[in-house]
Design an enzyme around this catalytic site. Structure first.
Site, PDB file in Angstrom:
ATOM      1  N   ARG A  65       0.832  -1.201   0.000  1.00 50.18           N
ATOM      2  CA  ARG A  65       0.000   0.000   0.000  1.00 50.18           C
ATOM      3  C   ARG A  65       0.871   1.257   0.000  1.00 50.18           C
ATOM      4  O   ARG A  65       2.008   1.247   0.400  1.00 50.18           O
ATOM      5  CB  ARG A  65      -0.905   0.029   1.235  1.00 50.18           C
ATOM      6  CG  ARG A  65      -2.046  -0.946   1.206  1.00 50.18           C
ATOM      7  CD  ARG A  65      -2.913  -0.819   2.445  1.00 50.18           C
ATOM      8  NE  ARG A  65      -3.693   0.421   2.455  1.00 50.18           N
ATOM      9  CZ  ARG A  65      -3.501   1.412   3.321  1.00 50.18           C
ATOM     10  NH1 ARG A  65      -2.535   1.336   4.212  1.00 50.18           N
ATOM     11  NH2 ARG A  65      -4.262   2.491   3.276  1.00 50.18           N
ATOM     12  N   LYS A 130       5.338  -7.317  12.281  1.00 48.93           N
ATOM     13  CA  LYS A 130       4.665  -7.631  11.023  1.00 48.93           C
ATOM     14  C   LYS A 130       5.108  -8.972  10.450  1.00 48.93           C
ATOM     15  O   LYS A 130       6.303  -9.241  10.300  1.00 48.93           O
ATOM     16  CB  LYS A 130       4.931  -6.533   9.994  1.00 48.93           C
ATOM     17  CG  LYS A 130       4.187  -6.767   8.671  1.00 48.93           C
ATOM     18  CD  LYS A 130       4.311  -5.579   7.741  1.00 48.93           C
ATOM     19  CE  LYS A 130       3.595  -5.832   6.424  1.00 48.93           C
ATOM     20  NZ  LYS A 130       3.633  -4.666   5.524  1.00 48.93           N
ATOM     21  N   ARG A 265      -0.829   4.438  13.100  1.00 45.52           N
ATOM     22  CA  ARG A 265       0.394   4.331  13.894  1.00 45.52           C
ATOM     23  C   ARG A 265       0.044   4.434  15.366  1.00 45.52           C
ATOM     24  O   ARG A 265      -0.872   5.165  15.748  1.00 45.52           O
ATOM     25  CB  ARG A 265       1.381   5.458  13.545  1.00 45.52           C
ATOM     26  CG  ARG A 265       1.914   5.406  12.125  1.00 45.52           C
ATOM     27  CD  ARG A 265       2.973   4.327  11.963  1.00 45.52           C
ATOM     28  NE  ARG A 265       3.617   4.400  10.655  1.00 45.52           N
ATOM     29  CZ  ARG A 265       3.174   3.811   9.571  1.00 45.52           C
ATOM     30  NH1 ARG A 265       2.058   3.102   9.624  1.00 45.52           N
ATOM     31  NH2 ARG A 265       3.826   3.901   8.427  1.00 45.52           N
TER      32      ARG A 265
END
Length: 267
Positions: A65, A130, A265
């Protein structure tokens, strides 16, 4: 690196993992591809009732993205894209990336991964780091059956010298499980979960899956900031609504944020 030096994708092994759903998919497996999303979008397969999947051992121009690059090394990750078509005449519903993330999470949990979390709108984390990313791109509409290309990348076993930037760090399945599963097995498991959840989604919308997503919300009740909005926006993450939009408690009240080009965030 020669394909014999790592666990290359194998059609038979993917079909075995798909089980009774094998006939629901059309698989194209490549040793190398620029971007599986770009390739599917540029060369849309005919609508034959199956879900068309393009997977590659290595992507040389993988995309994420907001213009980001998905880094790829042989044997380091599972990277693939799947073309999902919806009922003719229907708008493509919202929240696709959240459903795809939930499918990846369930496949990982099936493998025994603990601490799987979902970060709105398109990342899969393990204990805050992640592990997987998702890129959903809609196909041009005009007279065609509405469809979306869902691209997914999962870290299998990153090389020791890999430098992948992510605010809270990255991880891979080799670290999570002690040994990375085969790419073919993982592809089959994720496709099975995608098929199950997208059937629910097509029939009942994201609201039917919202609770399952909320249970894995990485930022639940935490202070967060939104990057990419016209105005700076901070608040407490209140989860997502029935359309998959992010809900944010702010001093001005509850705000609803659509995915678009924004990024979430921790504040």
């Amino acid at each position: 690196m020669d394909r014999s030096d790592y666990d290359a994708l194998d059609a038979g092994a993917v079909a075995a993992a798909l089980g009774d759903l094998a006939d629901a998919f059309s698989l194209v497996l490549l040793a190398e591809c620029d971007s599986t999303n770009s390739r599917l979008l540029a060369q849309l397969p005919p609508d034959d009732g199956r879900v068309h999947v393009l997977a590659a051992d290595v992507q040389t121009s993988g995309r994420g993205r907001r213009g980001r690059v998905w880094q790829s090394w042989p044997g380091a990750s599972l990277t693939f894209s799947a073309l999902w078509r919806f009922a003719p005449g229907s708008p493509v519903p919202a929240g696709l990336s959240l459903v795809a993330g939930l499918a990846v999470a369930r496949a990982l949990e099936e493998l025994g991964v603990d601490g799987v979390q979902l970060k709105w709108p398109n990342d899969v984390l393990v204990h805050g780091r992640k592990l997987a990313g998702i890129l959903v791109e809609l196909t041009p509409g005009r007279g065609r059956t509405p469809a979306a290309v869902v691209g997914i990348g999962v870290n299998l076993s990153l090389p020791p010298d890999a430098q992948v930037e992510y605010a809270t760090g990255v991880t891979d399945l080799a670290e999570c499980l002690g040994r990375a599963p085969g790419a073919s097995q993982l592809l089959g498991l994720v496709l099975v979960q995608l098929h199950r959840l997208f059937e629910v989604y097509a029939a009942a919308g994201f609201s039917a899956l919202r609770g399952a997503w909320q249970q894995r919300n990485a930022f639940a009740d935490l202070p967060v900031s939104i990057i990419g909005e016209a105005e700076a926006l901070s608040g407490t993450c209140a989860g997502v609504d029935e359309d998959g939009a992010l809900l944010l408690h702010t001093p001005e009240g509850l705000r609803r944020v659509l995915s678009g080009e924004v990024s979430l965030r921790l504040a």
